[in-house]
Design a protein around this motif. Structure first.
Motif, PDB file in Angstrom:
ATOM      1  N   MET A  46       7.774   6.672  -2.854  1.00 41.73           N
ATOM      2  CA  MET A  46       8.726   7.799  -1.519  1.00 41.73           C
ATOM      3  C   MET A  46       9.809   7.832  -1.805  1.00 41.73           C
ATOM      4  O   MET A  46      10.768   7.079  -2.232  1.00 41.73           O
ATOM      5  N   TYR A  47      10.446   9.844  -1.647  1.00 39.83           N
ATOM      6  CA  TYR A  47      11.276  10.110  -2.130  1.00 39.83           C
ATOM      7  C   TYR A  47      12.460  10.179  -0.749  1.00 39.83           C
ATOM      8  O   TYR A  47      11.981  10.158   0.549  1.00 39.83           O
ATOM      9  N   PHE A  48      13.689   9.063  -0.261  1.00 47.24           N
ATOM     10  CA  PHE A  48      14.420   9.002   0.908  1.00 47.24           C
ATOM     11  C   PHE A  48      15.744  10.043   0.973  1.00 47.24           C
ATOM     12  O   PHE A  48      16.439   9.784  -0.278  1.00 47.24           O
ATOM     13  N   SER A  49      16.337  10.952   1.696  1.00 49.96           N
ATOM     14  CA  SER A  49      17.107  11.938   1.179  1.00 49.96           C
ATOM     15  C   SER A  49      18.294  10.999   1.906  1.00 49.96           C
ATOM     16  O   SER A  49      17.987  10.832   3.164  1.00 49.96           O
TER      17      SER A  49
ATOM     18  N   PRO B 262       1.098  -1.276   0.045  1.00 48.63           N
ATOM     19  CA  PRO B 262      -0.527  -0.144   0.033  1.00 48.63           C
ATOM     20  C   PRO B 262       0.466   1.035  -0.221  1.00 48.63           C
ATOM     21  O   PRO B 262       2.127   0.624   1.012  1.00 48.63           O
ATOM     22  N   ARG B 263       0.099   2.333  -0.981  1.00 48.18           N
ATOM     23  CA  ARG B 263       1.511   3.590  -1.109  1.00 48.18           C
ATOM     24  C   ARG B 263       0.308   4.940  -0.332  1.00 48.18           C
ATOM     25  O   ARG B 263      -1.410   5.157  -1.157  1.00 48.18           O
ATOM     26  N   ALA B 264       0.475   5.209   0.512  1.00 44.36           N
ATOM     27  CA  ALA B 264       0.401   6.535   1.285  1.00 44.36           C
ATOM     28  C   ALA B 264       1.237   7.463   1.233  1.00 44.36           C
ATOM     29  O   ALA B 264       1.930   7.326   1.990  1.00 44.36           O
ATOM     30  N   PHE B 265       0.742   8.692   0.883  1.00 45.39           N
ATOM     31  CA  PHE B 265       1.404   9.897   1.201  1.00 45.39           C
ATOM     32  C   PHE B 265       0.863  10.692   2.033  1.00 45.39           C
ATOM     33  O   PHE B 265      -0.314  11.135   1.605  1.00 45.39           O
ATOM     34  N   GLN B 266       1.702  11.879   2.556  1.00 44.23           N
ATOM     35  CA  GLN B 266       1.171  12.581   3.249  1.00 44.23           C
ATOM     36  C   GLN B 266       1.558  13.888   2.663  1.00 44.23           C
ATOM     37  O   GLN B 266       2.629  13.786   2.186  1.00 44.23           O
ATOM     38  N   GLU B 267       0.716  15.240   2.917  1.00 49.87           N
ATOM     39  CA  GLU B 267       0.787  16.104   2.310  1.00 49.87           C
ATOM     40  C   GLU B 267       2.760  17.227   3.130  1.00 49.87           C
ATOM     41  O   GLU B 267       2.785  16.499   4.076  1.00 49.87           O
ATOM     42  N   GLY B 268       2.725  17.130   2.427  1.00 54.90           N
ATOM     43  CA  GLY B 268       4.410  17.664   2.668  1.00 54.90           C
ATOM     44  C   GLY B 268       5.139  16.452   2.814  1.00 54.90           C
ATOM     45  O   GLY B 268       6.839  16.376   3.247  1.00 54.90           O
ATOM     46  N   ASP B 269       5.303  15.389   2.087  1.00 54.58           N
ATOM     47  CA  ASP B 269       6.224  13.977   1.753  1.00 54.58           C
ATOM     48  C   ASP B 269       6.887  14.778   0.282  1.00 54.58           C
ATOM     49  O   ASP B 269       6.281  14.966  -0.812  1.00 54.58           O
ATOM     50  N   LEU B 270       7.938  14.286   0.953  1.00 53.36           N
ATOM     51  CA  LEU B 270       8.947  14.121  -0.441  1.00 53.36           C
ATOM     52  C   LEU B 270       8.375  12.761  -1.747  1.00 53.36           C
ATOM     53  O   LEU B 270       8.722  11.524  -0.905  1.00 53.36           O
ATOM     54  N   VAL B 271       8.263  12.657  -2.854  1.00 53.68           N
ATOM     55  CA  VAL B 271       8.244  11.549  -3.643  1.00 53.68           C
ATOM     56  C   VAL B 271       8.897  11.231  -5.312  1.00 53.68           C
ATOM     57  O   VAL B 271       9.238  13.144  -5.674  1.00 53.68           O
TER      58      VAL B 271
ATOM     59  N   GLU C 276      11.791  10.620 -11.718  1.00 54.02           N
ATOM     60  CA  GLU C 276      11.739  11.768 -12.129  1.00 54.02           C
ATOM     61  C   GLU C 276      11.971  12.518 -10.540  1.00 54.02           C
ATOM     62  O   GLU C 276      10.336  12.305 -10.447  1.00 54.02           O
ATOM     63  N   GLY C 277      12.045  13.556  -9.748  1.00 50.29           N
ATOM     64  CA  GLY C 277      11.885  13.760  -8.890  1.00 50.29           C
ATOM     65  C   GLY C 277      12.829  14.648  -7.967  1.00 50.29           C
ATOM     66  O   GLY C 277      14.197  15.065  -8.314  1.00 50.29           O
ATOM     67  N   PRO C 278      12.465  15.442  -6.963  1.00 50.09           N
ATOM     68  CA  PRO C 278      11.742  15.010  -6.013  1.00 50.09           C
ATOM     69  C   PRO C 278      10.284  15.502  -6.458  1.00 50.09           C
ATOM     70  O   PRO C 278      11.001  17.160  -6.759  1.00 50.09           O
ATOM     71  N   PHE C 279       8.948  15.700  -5.656  1.00 46.03           N
ATOM     72  CA  PHE C 279       8.137  16.722  -6.097  1.00 46.03           C
ATOM     73  C   PHE C 279       7.827  16.864  -4.165  1.00 46.03           C
ATOM     74  O   PHE C 279       7.984  15.399  -3.254  1.00 46.03           O
ATOM     75  N   LYS C 280       7.092  17.361  -4.271  1.00 39.67           N
ATOM     76  CA  LYS C 280       6.393  17.790  -2.365  1.00 39.67           C
ATOM     77  C   LYS C 280       4.834  17.406  -3.061  1.00 39.67           C
ATOM     78  O   LYS C 280       4.069  17.575  -3.876  1.00 39.67           O
ATOM     79  N   VAL C 281       4.416  16.731  -1.952  1.00 39.66           N
ATOM     80  CA  VAL C 281       2.738  16.388  -2.026  1.00 39.66           C
ATOM     81  C   VAL C 281       2.282  17.946  -1.729  1.00 39.66           C
ATOM     82  O   VAL C 281       2.053  17.991  -0.248  1.00 39.66           O
ATOM     83  N   ARG C 282       1.169  18.196  -1.983  1.00 36.16           N
ATOM     84  CA  ARG C 282       0.669  19.338  -1.479  1.00 36.16           C
ATOM     85  C   ARG C 282      -0.309  19.246  -1.702  1.00 36.16           C
ATOM     86  O   ARG C 282      -0.850  19.559  -0.302  1.00 36.16           O
ATOM     87  N   GLU C 283      -1.120  17.766  -1.578  1.00 33.62           N
ATOM     88  CA  GLU C 283      -2.491  17.734  -1.333  1.00 33.62           C
ATOM     89  C   GLU C 283      -3.294  16.642  -1.672  1.00 33.62           C
ATOM     90  O   GLU C 283      -2.818  15.534  -2.692  1.00 33.62           O
TER      91      GLU C 283
END
Length: 128
Positions: A125-128, A60-69, A90-97
């Protein structure tokens, strides 16, 4: 009946009892619903087993606002000159909504919104 049984008497024709036959058919009809119920229970058990097996392998993939993906790179956005060694993500992008149905609005790290909505199956998920 077989054509041979019409001319000569056989054990099956001599022992045939219509009342007994009708009674047996009625008993079979009474047991028919029970057989259907057993088949339905078996069907539900098989479906449940297959679903459990399938769901055990899905992530399962669930992201919260502010996560980098990371966002999956489609064929249209790939540079043909780079060939098969071109990046798949490509990325990273930030989850806006989070739209609560597996869809997300993304934004670039500088704050500009990405034009369309993205499904969770095309993000990771983007892990830095």
């Amino acid at each position: 009946m077989l054509p041979v049984e019409v001319g000569e008497p056989t054990i099956r024709r001599e022992l045939h009892n219509l009342k007994m036959n009708e009674e047996c058919l009625r008993v079979e009809l009474d047991l028919l619903q029970e057989a259907r119920d057993k088949a339905k229970i078996r069907e539900q058990a098989c479906k449940q087993m297959v679903a459990r097996r399938y769901n055990s392998k899905t992530k399962p993939r669930a992201f919260q606002e502010g996560d980098l993906v990371w966002r999956m790179k489609g064929e249209a956005r790939r540079i043909p000159a780079e060939g098969k060694f071109n990046a798949n993500w490509e990325g990273p992008f930030k989850v806006r909504e989070n739209l609560q149905n597996g869809a997300y609005r993304l934004e670039h790290l500088d704050g500009h919104e990405v034009p369309r909505i993205w499904n969770a199956s095309h993000l990771k998920m983007y892990f830095s």
